[in-house]
Design an enzyme around this catalytic site. Structure first.
Site, PDB file in Angstrom:
ATOM      1  N   HIS A 175       0.248  32.230  -5.830  1.00 35.80           N
ATOM      2  CA  HIS A 175       1.432  31.810  -6.592  1.00 35.80           C
ATOM      3  C   HIS A 175       1.365  32.255  -8.060  1.00 35.80           C
ATOM      4  O   HIS A 175       2.392  32.439  -8.702  1.00 35.80           O
ATOM      5  CB  HIS A 175       1.571  30.284  -6.495  1.00 35.80           C
ATOM      6  N   ASP A 180       0.938  33.425  -1.159  1.00 37.46           N
ATOM      7  CA  ASP A 180       1.503  32.321  -1.945  1.00 37.46           C
ATOM      8  C   ASP A 180       1.577  31.066  -1.066  1.00 37.46           C
ATOM      9  O   ASP A 180       2.223  31.071  -0.019  1.00 37.46           O
ATOM     10  CB  ASP A 180       2.911  32.733  -2.425  1.00 37.46           C
ATOM     11  N   SER A 230       9.062  31.077 -10.197  1.00 39.29           N
ATOM     12  CA  SER A 230       9.013  29.965  -9.251  1.00 39.29           C
ATOM     13  C   SER A 230      10.313  29.144  -9.311  1.00 39.29           C
ATOM     14  O   SER A 230      11.368  29.684  -9.011  1.00 39.29           O
ATOM     15  CB  SER A 230       7.759  29.142  -9.554  1.00 39.29           C
TER      16      SER A 230
END
Ligand code: MLT
Length: 210
Positions: free
Chosen positions: A188, A157, A107
């Site tokens: 995610h 996501d 991320s």
């Protein structure tokens, strides 16, 4: 081993092979977060794991954002150079080979890894990017010829629009990176399957490096 090298709070664990994983956590993570993941992905590699210096209401990040998915470009560029300097200083201090340095980012950590690739091509030997997006649109696409990159993305996501990851794929392809892109019907969070796939990919790539 902990923070001897000034600049970033970090962990360094020596390895039994000559590869080093640079672990880059997501928003709200720490230098400890991804250590178990790194040990799982490449049990013999050394680990360098810095903590992002930006605090977003107490949550550590590697660069500032103005809103979700909207990055503070000036800060991103500054933080990217700062991280590159830290990596070079850490390599001198701990004696690991920069030519065997593989980033593993999740991320926000994957996004700063992407920014390192665009602004410091050649610093990373390979990269594993989990849930990455375009850090910024480069004016000139750098030369990343043959750089092995594993990119795992989730079609569902909520934080990272799939078309944004797809744009990153286009940029990295244009840069000449040797991309292995894995899309899954997931969100995610990381799944066991993609960690297993990344491990398999990494062991193949690390064997080629040694
Ligand atoms: C970022 O800000 O880098 C992305 O939105 C992902 C995240 O929130 O960490």
């Amino acid at each position: 081993m902990s923070a001897r090298n000034p600049g970033f709070a970090h962990r360094f664990f020596p390895g039994e092979s000559d590869a080093t994983l640079l672990l880059l956590h997501g928003t709200g993570g720490s230098e400890d977060d991804l250590v178990p993941l790194g040990q799982q992905l490449a049990p013999k590699a050394a680990i360098l794991s810095p903590r992002g210096k930006v605090s977003e209401y107490g949550a550590a990040r590697f660069f500032r954002r103005l809103a979700e998915g909207v990055f503070d470009h000036e800060d991103l560029v500054f933080r990217t150079h700062e991280l590159a300097e830290f990596i070079e200083a850490a390599s001198d201090e701990y004696g690991f080979d920069l030519g065997r340095l593989v980033a593993v980012g999740y991320s926000n950590g994957a996004n700063i890894a992407g920014s390192l690739m665009l602004l410091h091509p050649g610093l990373l030997r390979a990269a594993v990017l989990f849930r990455a997006m375009v850090p910024f649109e480069p004016e000139e696409v750098p030369d990343l010829s043959g750089m092995p990159v594993f990119l795992a993305a989730g079609r569902r996501d909520q934080m990272i629009p799939p078309q944004n990851t797809q744009r990153l794929v286009e940029i990295l392809t244009e840069a000449g990176a040797d991309l292995d892109v894995r899309w899954r019907d997931t969100g995610h969070g990381l799944t066991y399957e993609e960690v297993a796939e990344a491990k398999e990919w990494l062991s193949r790539e690390l064997a080629k490096l040694s």
